[in-house]
Enzyme design. Sequence first.
Site, PDB file in Angstrom:
ATOM      1  CG  ASP A   8      45.634  10.892  26.040  1.00  0.00           C
ATOM      2  OD1 ASP A   8      46.649  11.919  26.088  1.00  0.00           O
ATOM      3  OD2 ASP A   8      45.277  10.207  27.014  1.00  0.00           O
ATOM      4  CB  CYS A  65      48.715   9.567  27.767  1.00  0.00           C
ATOM      5  SG  CYS A  65      49.512   8.764  28.942  1.00  0.00           S
ATOM      6  CB  THR A  67      50.313   9.673  33.879  1.00  0.00           C
ATOM      7  OG1 THR A  67      49.612   8.525  33.003  1.00  0.00           O
ATOM      8  CG2 THR A  67      49.254  10.187  34.519  1.00  0.00           C
ATOM      9  CG  HIS A  98      72.259   0.153  31.172  1.00  0.00           C
ATOM     10  ND1 HIS A  98      72.144   0.348  32.420  1.00  0.00           N
ATOM     11  CD2 HIS A  98      73.176   0.746  30.628  1.00  0.00           C
ATOM     12  CE1 HIS A  98      73.592   0.508  32.877  1.00  0.00           C
ATOM     13  NE2 HIS A  98      74.058   1.146  31.694  1.00  0.00           N
ATOM     14  CG  HIS A 134      73.342  -3.455  29.168  1.00  0.00           C
ATOM     15  ND1 HIS A 134      72.775  -3.464  30.273  1.00  0.00           N
ATOM     16  CD2 HIS A 134      74.540  -2.821  29.338  1.00  0.00           C
ATOM     17  CE1 HIS A 134      73.532  -2.640  31.223  1.00  0.00           C
ATOM     18  NE2 HIS A 134      74.503  -2.414  30.735  1.00  0.00           N
TER      19      HIS A 134
HETATM   20  C1  RB5 Z   1      43.151  10.752  30.198  1.00  0.00           C
HETATM   21  O1  RB5 Z   1      42.375  11.594  31.191  1.00  0.00           O
HETATM   22  C2  RB5 Z   1      44.219  10.174  30.831  1.00  0.00           C
HETATM   23  O2  RB5 Z   1      43.834   9.237  31.838  1.00  0.00           O
HETATM   24  C3  RB5 Z   1      45.245   9.767  30.020  1.00  0.00           C
HETATM   25  O3  RB5 Z   1      45.880  10.697  29.339  1.00  0.00           O
HETATM   26  C4  RB5 Z   1      46.493   8.970  30.451  1.00  0.00           C
HETATM   27  O4  RB5 Z   1      47.179   9.577  31.819  1.00  0.00           O
HETATM   28  C5  RB5 Z   1      46.288   7.708  31.175  1.00  0.00           C
HETATM   29  O5  RB5 Z   1      47.333   6.825  31.483  1.00  0.00           O
END
Ligand code: RB5
Length: 150
Positions: A8, A65, A67, A98, A134
């Site tokens: 994203d 994304c 995070t 694993h 595993h």
């Molecule tokens: C976008 O602002 C952010 O929420 C997205 O990139 C992500 O971190 C969601 O988990």
Amino acid sequence: MKIALGSDHGGYQLKENLKKYLKELKVEYQDFGCNSENPVDYPDVGFKIAIEVKNKNYDKGILICGTGVGMSIVANKIKGIRASLCHDVFSARYAREHNDANILTLGGRVIGSGLAKEIVKVWLNTDFSGEERHLKRLNKIKQEEDKIYK
Ligand code: RB5
């Protein structure tokens, strides 16, 4: 090896950096977007790639994304997907050895591209160990999936 790659807006810059790195490593990839830092919804890209990997059109996927958490939640909804959010090299190695992870998720707002490249290199170059203990655990996941997704 053919990789499905996507992000994203929060992961866009890291995705662009990793594309250059994958070229250096001579790893074939398909970029499923996004194509700028304009906001897009991570489930739109995440589901697309997870389904491509589930259908074996690609060997593995990398989803980025802000995070790595949103992409990981999305990808793990798809039967047969074992998405691993890894922000260190140790986890990247064992996610493959694993857990036989088939998608790597990263947070473009969490780690720099230097560490991300190391993680990607280790994750791509580590094979599943195939050890009995595993396999047994992965099989338990598969059995639950088979019950849930009829
Ligand atoms: C976008 O602002 C952010 O929420 C997205 O990139 C992500 O971190 C969601 O988990």
